[in-house]
Motif scaffolding. Structure first.
Motif, PDB file in Angstrom:
ATOM      1  N   ARG A  23      30.613   5.346   1.259  1.00 43.36           N
ATOM      2  CA  ARG A  23      31.078   4.809   2.542  1.00 43.36           C
ATOM      3  C   ARG A  23      31.010   3.284   2.459  1.00 43.36           C
ATOM      4  NH1 ARG A  23      26.910   2.607   5.399  1.00 43.36           N
ATOM      5  NH2 ARG A  23      24.816   3.274   4.854  1.00 43.36           N
ATOM      6  N   PRO A  24      31.691   2.602   3.372  1.00 40.63           N
ATOM      7  CA  PRO A  24      31.581   1.140   3.381  1.00 40.63           C
ATOM      8  C   PRO A  24      30.150   0.698   3.709  1.00 40.63           C
ATOM      9  CG  PRO A  24      33.484   1.865   4.652  1.00 40.63           C
ATOM     10  CD  PRO A  24      32.666   3.095   4.339  1.00 40.63           C
ATOM     11  N   LEU A  25      29.734  -0.410   3.094  1.00 41.74           N
ATOM     12  CA  LEU A  25      28.407  -0.977   3.346  1.00 41.74           C
ATOM     13  C   LEU A  25      28.548  -2.371   3.945  1.00 41.74           C
ATOM     14  CD1 LEU A  25      26.624   0.030   0.014  1.00 41.74           C
ATOM     15  CD2 LEU A  25      26.355   1.100   2.266  1.00 41.74           C
ATOM     16  N   SER A  26      27.720  -2.653   4.926  1.00 42.23           N
ATOM     17  CA  SER A  26      27.726  -3.978   5.561  1.00 42.23           C
ATOM     18  C   SER A  26      27.082  -4.992   4.618  1.00 42.23           C
ATOM     19  CB  SER A  26      26.952  -3.939   6.875  1.00 42.23           C
ATOM     20  OG  SER A  26      25.564  -3.754   6.611  1.00 42.23           O
ATOM     21  N   ILE A  27      27.345  -6.253   4.875  1.00 39.77           N
ATOM     22  CA  ILE A  27      26.740  -7.298   4.050  1.00 39.77           C
ATOM     23  C   ILE A  27      25.215  -7.237   4.167  1.00 39.77           C
ATOM     24  CG2 ILE A  27      26.978  -9.116   5.794  1.00 39.77           C
ATOM     25  CD1 ILE A  27      27.216  -9.504   1.934  1.00 39.77           C
ATOM     26  N   GLU A  28      24.711  -6.895   5.330  1.00 36.59           N
ATOM     27  CA  GLU A  28      23.249  -6.786   5.501  1.00 36.59           C
ATOM     28  C   GLU A  28      22.676  -5.690   4.608  1.00 36.59           C
ATOM     29  OE1 GLU A  28      25.445  -6.953   8.099  1.00 36.59           O
ATOM     30  OE2 GLU A  28      24.965  -8.999   8.744  1.00 36.59           O
ATOM     31  N   GLU A  29      23.367  -4.553   4.539  1.00 36.40           N
ATOM     32  CA  GLU A  29      22.913  -3.471   3.662  1.00 36.40           C
ATOM     33  C   GLU A  29      22.971  -3.898   2.200  1.00 36.40           C
ATOM     34  OE1 GLU A  29      24.090   0.703   5.725  1.00 36.40           O
ATOM     35  OE2 GLU A  29      25.778  -0.653   5.366  1.00 36.40           O
ATOM     36  N   LEU A  30      24.010  -4.643   1.842  1.00 40.05           N
ATOM     37  CA  LEU A  30      24.162  -5.081   0.460  1.00 40.05           C
ATOM     38  C   LEU A  30      23.150  -6.156   0.083  1.00 40.05           C
ATOM     39  CD1 LEU A  30      28.023  -4.902   0.333  1.00 40.05           C
ATOM     40  CD2 LEU A  30      26.425  -3.520  -1.015  1.00 40.05           C
ATOM     41  N   ILE A  31      22.781  -7.006   1.011  1.00 40.87           N
ATOM     42  CA  ILE A  31      21.724  -7.998   0.752  1.00 40.87           C
ATOM     43  C   ILE A  31      20.421  -7.262   0.430  1.00 40.87           C
ATOM     44  CG2 ILE A  31      20.279  -9.802   1.769  1.00 40.87           C
ATOM     45  CD1 ILE A  31      22.850 -10.627   3.386  1.00 40.87           C
ATOM     46  N   LYS A  32      20.114  -6.245   1.242  1.00 44.18           N
ATOM     47  CA  LYS A  32      18.901  -5.448   0.987  1.00 44.18           C
ATOM     48  C   LYS A  32      18.984  -4.739  -0.358  1.00 44.18           C
ATOM     49  CE  LYS A  32      17.708  -4.552   5.781  1.00 44.18           C
ATOM     50  NZ  LYS A  32      17.728  -3.570   6.863  1.00 44.18           N
ATOM     51  N   ALA A  33      20.134  -4.145  -0.638  1.00 41.82           N
ATOM     52  CA  ALA A  33      20.310  -3.414  -1.896  1.00 41.82           C
ATOM     53  C   ALA A  33      20.170  -4.330  -3.102  1.00 41.82           C
ATOM     54  CB  ALA A  33      21.670  -2.723  -1.925  1.00 41.82           C
ATOM     55  N   SER A  34      20.689  -5.548  -2.997  1.00 41.60           N
ATOM     56  CA  SER A  34      20.653  -6.482  -4.132  1.00 41.60           C
ATOM     57  C   SER A  34      19.245  -6.953  -4.446  1.00 41.60           C
ATOM     58  CB  SER A  34      21.542  -7.696  -3.861  1.00 41.60           C
ATOM     59  OG  SER A  34      20.946  -8.573  -2.911  1.00 41.60           O
ATOM     60  N   GLY A  35      18.394  -6.994  -3.418  1.00 46.68           N
ATOM     61  CA  GLY A  35      17.033  -7.484  -3.615  1.00 46.68           C
ATOM     62  C   GLY A  35      16.941  -8.996  -3.675  1.00 46.68           C
ATOM     63  N   THR A  36      18.033  -9.708  -3.397  1.00 51.28           N
ATOM     64  CA  THR A  36      18.023 -11.170  -3.504  1.00 51.28           C
ATOM     65  C   THR A  36      17.487 -11.855  -2.256  1.00 51.28           C
ATOM     66  OG1 THR A  36      20.251 -11.446  -2.599  1.00 51.28           O
ATOM     67  CG2 THR A  36      20.056 -11.150  -5.001  1.00 51.28           C
ATOM     68  N   GLU A  37      17.593 -11.174  -1.113  1.00 49.85           N
ATOM     69  CA  GLU A  37      17.235 -11.754   0.189  1.00 49.85           C
ATOM     70  C   GLU A  37      18.101 -12.972   0.503  1.00 49.85           C
ATOM     71  OE1 GLU A  37      12.997 -12.379   0.472  1.00 49.85           O
ATOM     72  OE2 GLU A  37      12.578 -10.389  -0.314  1.00 49.85           O
ATOM     73  N   SER A  38      19.250 -13.085  -0.156  1.00 47.97           N
ATOM     74  CA  SER A  38      20.132 -14.240   0.016  1.00 47.97           C
ATOM     75  C   SER A  38      21.558 -13.790   0.297  1.00 47.97           C
ATOM     76  CB  SER A  38      20.118 -15.113  -1.244  1.00 47.97           C
ATOM     77  OG  SER A  38      21.175 -16.056  -1.217  1.00 47.97           O
ATOM     78  N   ARG A  39      22.070 -14.171   1.464  1.00 45.39           N
ATOM     79  CA  ARG A  39      23.448 -13.862   1.830  1.00 45.39           C
ATOM     80  C   ARG A  39      24.408 -14.543   0.851  1.00 45.39           C
ATOM     81  NH1 ARG A  39      24.990 -11.982   6.323  1.00 45.39           N
ATOM     82  NH2 ARG A  39      27.032 -12.141   7.230  1.00 45.39           N
ATOM     83  N   LYS A  40      24.181 -15.836   0.574  1.00 43.04           N
ATOM     84  CA  LYS A  40      25.073 -16.599  -0.293  1.00 43.04           C
ATOM     85  C   LYS A  40      25.120 -15.994  -1.700  1.00 43.04           C
ATOM     86  CE  LYS A  40      26.025 -21.186  -2.073  1.00 43.04           C
ATOM     87  NZ  LYS A  40      25.612 -22.559  -2.221  1.00 43.04           N
ATOM     88  N   MET A  41      23.962 -15.691  -2.265  1.00 38.47           N
ATOM     89  CA  MET A  41      23.925 -15.122  -3.616  1.00 38.47           C
ATOM     90  C   MET A  41      24.587 -13.749  -3.640  1.00 38.47           C
ATOM     91  SD  MET A  41      20.708 -14.313  -6.089  1.00 38.47           S
ATOM     92  CE  MET A  41      20.800 -15.182  -7.623  1.00 38.47           C
ATOM     93  N   THR A  42      24.323 -12.932  -2.634  1.00 38.22           N
ATOM     94  CA  THR A  42      24.916 -11.596  -2.570  1.00 38.22           C
ATOM     95  C   THR A  42      26.436 -11.689  -2.478  1.00 38.22           C
ATOM     96  OG1 THR A  42      22.918 -10.678  -1.565  1.00 38.22           O
ATOM     97  CG2 THR A  42      24.942  -9.405  -1.296  1.00 38.22           C
ATOM     98  N   LEU A  43      26.948 -12.594  -1.658  1.00 37.62           N
ATOM     99  CA  LEU A  43      28.392 -12.772  -1.539  1.00 37.62           C
ATOM    100  C   LEU A  43      29.002 -13.247  -2.860  1.00 37.62           C
ATOM    101  CD1 LEU A  43      28.632 -14.299   2.035  1.00 37.62           C
ATOM    102  CD2 LEU A  43      29.504 -12.073   1.298  1.00 37.62           C
ATOM    103  N   ASN A  44      28.319 -14.145  -3.563  1.00 41.91           N
ATOM    104  CA  ASN A  44      28.798 -14.605  -4.870  1.00 41.91           C
ATOM    105  C   ASN A  44      28.839 -13.455  -5.872  1.00 41.91           C
ATOM    106  OD1 ASN A  44      29.199 -17.254  -4.069  1.00 41.91           O
ATOM    107  ND2 ASN A  44      27.197 -17.940  -4.762  1.00 41.91           N
ATOM    108  N   LEU A  45      27.778 -12.645  -5.876  1.00 39.55           N
ATOM    109  CA  LEU A  45      27.734 -11.499  -6.790  1.00 39.55           C
ATOM    110  C   LEU A  45      28.829 -10.486  -6.454  1.00 39.55           C
ATOM    111  CD1 LEU A  45      23.873 -11.005  -7.054  1.00 39.55           C
ATOM    112  CD2 LEU A  45      25.391 -12.047  -8.747  1.00 39.55           C
ATOM    113  N   LEU A  46      29.069 -10.257  -5.162  1.00 40.33           N
ATOM    114  CA  LEU A  46      30.125  -9.339  -4.739  1.00 40.33           C
ATOM    115  C   LEU A  46      31.498  -9.842  -5.182  1.00 40.33           C
ATOM    116  CD1 LEU A  46      28.902  -8.403  -1.175  1.00 40.33           C
ATOM    117  CD2 LEU A  46      29.307  -6.797  -3.047  1.00 40.33           C
ATOM    118  N   THR A  47      31.726 -11.139  -5.058  1.00 42.41           N
ATOM    119  CA  THR A  47      32.987 -11.726  -5.511  1.00 42.41           C
ATOM    120  C   THR A  47      33.174 -11.474  -7.004  1.00 42.41           C
ATOM    121  OG1 THR A  47      32.948 -13.406  -3.788  1.00 42.41           O
ATOM    122  CG2 THR A  47      34.307 -13.879  -5.714  1.00 42.41           C
ATOM    123  N   ASN A  48      32.110 -11.653  -7.781  1.00 48.84           N
ATOM    124  CA  ASN A  48      32.181 -11.399  -9.224  1.00 48.84           C
ATOM    125  C   ASN A  48      32.452  -9.929  -9.528  1.00 48.84           C
ATOM    126  OD1 ASN A  48      31.728 -14.094  -9.761  1.00 48.84           O
ATOM    127  ND2 ASN A  48      29.529 -13.837 -10.068  1.00 48.84           N
TER     128      ASN A  48
END
Length: 86
Positions: A23-48
């Protein structure tokens, strides 16, 4: 979940979350999943991840939906082809 500093590990966690969610995941869920605690880093990783998926896969993609969530999905033009297998 412990904080992750390693980009490869954070990317792997994002890929795993997107793939397994179904299912679609929100950016908040993806920040938690990534373990980075960083919106900016998570968005950069998602772009990659999105760029990598575009060049590596022919029938699947990672896209941002209009509500801002992210989803790992079959490209719409392949839905009819695989419907009988799902």
């Amino acid at each position: 979940m412990p904080k992750v500093e390693n980009e490869d590990e954070a990317t792997a966690r994002l890929e795993a979350a997107l793939y397994s969610a179904g299912r679609p995941l929100s950016i908040e869920e993806l920040i938690k999943a990534s373990g980075t605690e960083s919106r900016k880093m998570t968005l950069n990783l998602l772009t990659n991840i999105m760029k990598k998926a575009k060049t590596s896969f022919k029938a699947i993609e990672v896209v941002t939906l209009p509500d801002g969530s992210y989803v790992f999905q079959l490209k719409p033009e392949y839905s009819a082809t695989v419907r009988r297998y799902a």
